[in-house]
Design a protein around this motif. Structure first.
Motif, PDB file in Angstrom:
ATOM      1  N   ALA A  20       0.820  -1.215   0.000  1.00  0.00           N
ATOM      2  CA  ALA A  20       0.000   0.000   0.000  1.00  0.00           C
ATOM      3  C   ALA A  20       0.851   1.261   0.000  1.00  0.00           C
ATOM      4  O   ALA A  20       0.539   2.235  -0.699  1.00  0.00           O
ATOM      5  N   ARG A  27      -2.325   6.341  -6.453  1.00  0.00           N
ATOM      6  CA  ARG A  27      -3.172   6.369  -5.265  1.00  0.00           C
ATOM      7  C   ARG A  27      -4.616   6.002  -5.576  1.00  0.00           C
ATOM      8  O   ARG A  27      -5.275   5.299  -4.795  1.00  0.00           O
ATOM      9  N   LEU A  31      -6.676   3.016  -3.760  1.00  0.00           N
ATOM     10  CA  LEU A  31      -7.937   3.213  -3.050  1.00  0.00           C
ATOM     11  C   LEU A  31      -9.061   2.392  -3.677  1.00  0.00           C
ATOM     12  O   LEU A  31      -9.914   1.850  -2.971  1.00  0.00           O
ATOM     13  N   THR A 149      -3.774   2.072   4.375  1.00  0.00           N
ATOM     14  CA  THR A 149      -4.506   2.999   3.508  1.00  0.00           C
ATOM     15  C   THR A 149      -5.464   3.871   4.304  1.00  0.00           C
ATOM     16  O   THR A 149      -5.524   5.090   4.110  1.00  0.00           O
TER      17      THR A 149
END
Length: 240
Positions: A20, A27, A31, A149
């Protein structure tokens, strides 16, 4: 034996967090994948187990589903209260770090329960223990990924994110060790899983996935979400 197996969960959790934090240049894909993992864990793993274990229905509704709704609503309430508090201090629409830490702490609690479930399974028998061990070790990669995250998404620095990741990694070992002393009742475990599922689904649907598409409304982000769900489906299928 359960504590030894939990060491594998420890390593897989750290591996998930490492992945992560290494892909920060993508990003939105991280996600999107994290949201898919969370959706898959809730719908395909946690909630079915909770419904089976939580005991009798309450007024015609499975107790696990009532707690699922309660967890969802509590997560929403906590986030709104923290956001209002921060706005009152002039922070505007900035992310609230406490929400990320609270969510990560919930992941740590879940990993602790994973360890307890692992120890309890080995108390039943080696076959049951092996099946639960496979499920715990494989989906702890997703736990580590999501813990890092969630913590960093809400504006917490890397030091805090790594601290929560390590806490999440060590939790299954602690949980497995506690079963040398006592056994958790099945209905209590099912109730917890239902409640945690609701909170996790809220974070995925209201925070992680919208954030993934905020700056990059790309098809690849959707594919990563589907891939996250598919990964958990594969893990559940192998475990069964």
């Amino acid at each position: 034996m359960a504590v030894f197996v939990a060491l594998g969960a420890f390593l897989m959790t750290l591996a998930g967090g490492w992945v992560a934090q290494r892909v920060t240049d993508r990003r939105h894909l991280v996600l999107g994948f994290a949201g898919g993992l969370m959706l898959g864990v809730v719908g395909l793993d946690l909630l079915p187990e909770a419904i089976d274990a939580a005991g009798r229905p309450v007024a015609g509704v499975p107790a696990a589903l009532l707690l699922f709704v309660g967890g969802f609503l509590l997560a929403h309430l906590v986030e709104r209260l923290l956001a209002v508090r921060q706005a009152a201090h002039g922070a505007g629409e900035e992310r609230v770090p406490q929400v990320g830490l609270t969510a990560a702490a919930a992941m740590v609690g879940h990993s602790l329960m994973d360890g307890i479930a692992l120890g309890a399974a080995f108390q039943v028998g080696a076959g049951m223990g092996a099946a639960v061990a496979l499920a715990v070790i494989t989906h702890d990669f997703a736990d580590g990924f999501n813990t890092y995250t969630l913590t960093s998404l809400y504006g917490n620095n890397r030091r805090k994110a790594f601290f929560m990741l390590f806490a999440d990694a060590i939790a299954p070992i602690v949980g497995a060790a506690t079963t040398l002393v006592f056994t958790l009742p099945e209905e209590l475990l099912g109730a917890y899983l239902g409640f945690f599922s609701g909170a996790l689904l809220y974070l995925a649907a209201a925070e992680i996935l919208p954030e993934a598409h905020h700056d990059h409304p790309a098809r690849s982000t959707v594919l990563c979400t589907i891939g996250g769900v598919g990964f958990i489906w594969l893990v559940v299928g192998i475990a069964d």
